[in-house]
Design an enzyme around this catalytic site. Structure first.
Site: not given
Length: 492
Positions: A376, A435
């Site tokens: 991320h 995700e």
């Protein structure tokens, strides 16, 4: 670097920083006249607060002013000023203040360097660190809506930590929390839920505009076209329409693309339950409703990400909330932002069984591919939203409402990926992101993978609207500068 004039403004918030109006600093800091005489090298009579004073002699007199150090900075010496920073002892003393005196942090405004922006010289400053590609670490807004702590792996939404919020909140309650004080109406979760139900019924009339050419588009694009039909505005009615619209449009689009008739909304149901009923044509189980609620809460807001920034930019022009949401959806659909959860399932399909995980992941890295669901931009540790969604998935597993083999495969892939990433990229902190478990949860709830970005938009729209309203109420027109690095005209 900016070119400052040689002036300082001593800005004192007297009611907060003085003790009973007698001119003494709180918490043992030196009296104001002592600060003027000993640190600034000025007599009290010579200082008029809020007025400019020559900074040159002051800097030469003392490198320390009221606990603020004029530390040397070679990057700034050529423009005749040295940066300010808080001495550690002074900073600790401020942190030890009582909450009512926390405004002492405004002491940093004691020295303000006037900037003459008309003297900027981009060509001469080309080699300096005056910009950051991608705006990383650049502060572009103040917000009360959410705080993303990438180092600690913590997300706070309107003063409430995500782990507490996701275990107690519904979509309606987090929407009421985010919008509180940002519209002309005051309401609680129950009232908002009633209004949302009524608005979903009204919005359903727009589904009739779904013609065959729109149904050929990806779901999020078809949804975006329908939202563009809604009137623009900045009032509560406009906000309510936009909260209801994607929740109605996406299930209708998915049913029509599958050859089924759309299901009309039920105003008596909460938003999460009605979304699943419009998607499948039947009432969801309690576990399914709770799982979607947890998802919508988890992704409701997340700092100044690309789509939220797009929303704020449009809001700063006062174009209206519909325009802000359309800009945000357009940013969200990009694969580097919200358009990536579906490929997590593609990865699972290609791996097939747990025994293949490590080899498949290693070969993917050999090809220079990104492992979907890992890493991320902000989080240097595990994404807290991933744990929230993993927890939300558990009741579905226990109730037998999810494919256990798919869950077992995902756990094997997670273990193998983290091990391979530690070996291959030991200097890069790469962990599970939102995700990974988004894909598992939405798949378990019956959403096709091509619709995942649209479901994300259903939950994030409330954050986009809240940021747009915050920007319109408190911010300015967003207009950053660029540095020209192209060719220049030849001199005559």
């Amino acid at each position: 670097m900016f070119r400052p004039s040689r002036r300082i403004t001593a800005a004192i918030v007297e009611s907060a920083l003085q003790d009973g109006g007698n001119g003494r600093w709180q918490h043992g800091i030196a009296p104001l006249d002592s600060v003027c005489r000993n640190c600034l090298g000025l007599s009290p009579a010579s200082v008029t607060f809020g007025k400019p004073h020559d900074v040159g002699g002051i800097v030469k007199t003392s490198p320390w002013i009221a606990g603020i150090c004029f530390g040397p900075d070679t990057a700034a010496t050529h423009i005749g000023v040295q940066r300010l920073w808080l001495g550690s002892e002074f900073f600790e003393r401020l942190l030890g203040c009582q909450p009512r005196h926390f405004v002492l942090f405004t002491l940093i405004n004691f020295i303000k360097i006037d900037v003459n922006q008309s003297k900027l010289d981009p060509v001469a400053r080309k080699g300096e660190n005056t910009m950051k590609n991608g705006l990383e670490d650049v502060i572009a807004a103040e917000t009360q809506l959410s705080d993303v702590d990438g180092e600690a792996g913590r997300l706070i939404i309107r003063g409430v930590s995500l782990d507490h919020l996701v275990s107690t909140a519904t979509y309606e309650s987090v929407a009421a929390l985010l919008l509180d004080g940002l519209t002309e109406r005051h309401f609680g979760p129950a009232e908002l839920g009633d209004w949302l139900g009524e608005m979903r019924v009204r919005i359903f009339a727009h589904v009739a505009a779904l013609q065959s050419d729109l149904l050929a588009l990806p779901p999020v694009d078809a949804m975006r076209v329908l939202i563009a039909r809604l009137p623009d505005g900045e009032d509560f009615e406009a906000a309510l329409r936009l909260l209801a619209a994607p929740a109605v449009f996406l299930p209708a689009i998915l049913r029509l693309q599958a050859g089924n008739e759309p299901v009309a909304p039920d105003a008596s149901l909460p938003q999460a339950a009605d979304i699943l009923r419009m998607l499948t044509g039947r009432m969801p189980s309690a576990e399914q409703k709770a799982a979607l609620d947890a998802y919508l809460v988890t992704i409701s807001d997340h700092g100044l990400n690309a789509s939220t920034f797009a929303s704020r930019v449009i809001a700063s022009t006062r174009a209206g909330l519909t325009s802000s949401v359309l800009a945000a959806i357009s940013a969200l659909k990009g694969p580097l932002h919200g358009g990536a959860p579906g490929p997590v399932l593609d990865m699972f399909d290609e791996i097939g069984v747990s025994e293949n995980a490590r080899g498949w992941l290693g070969r993917a890295l050999d090809r220079g591919e990104r492992l979907m669901g890992f890493g991320h931009r902000i989080y240097r540790v595990r994404d807290p939203r991933a744990d929230a969604l993993k927890k939300a998935l558990r009741p579905l597993v226990l109730a037998g409402q999810v494919d256990r083999q798919r869950v077992e495969l995902s756990e094997a892939v997670e273990r193998a990926a983290l091990a391979v990433l530690r070996e291959r990229k030991p200097d890069r902190p790469l962990d599970v992101n939102v995700e990974f478990y988004t894909a598992l949860l939405l798949d378990a709830l019956g959403f096709p993978r091509e619709s995942f970005t649209g479901v994300f938009a259903i939950g994030r729209t409330v954050g986009w609207i809240a940021h747009a309203r915050e920007q319109a109420l408190e911010g300015r027109l967003i207009r950053p500068r660029s540095i020209y690095v192209g060719p220049v005209p030849q001199a005559a």
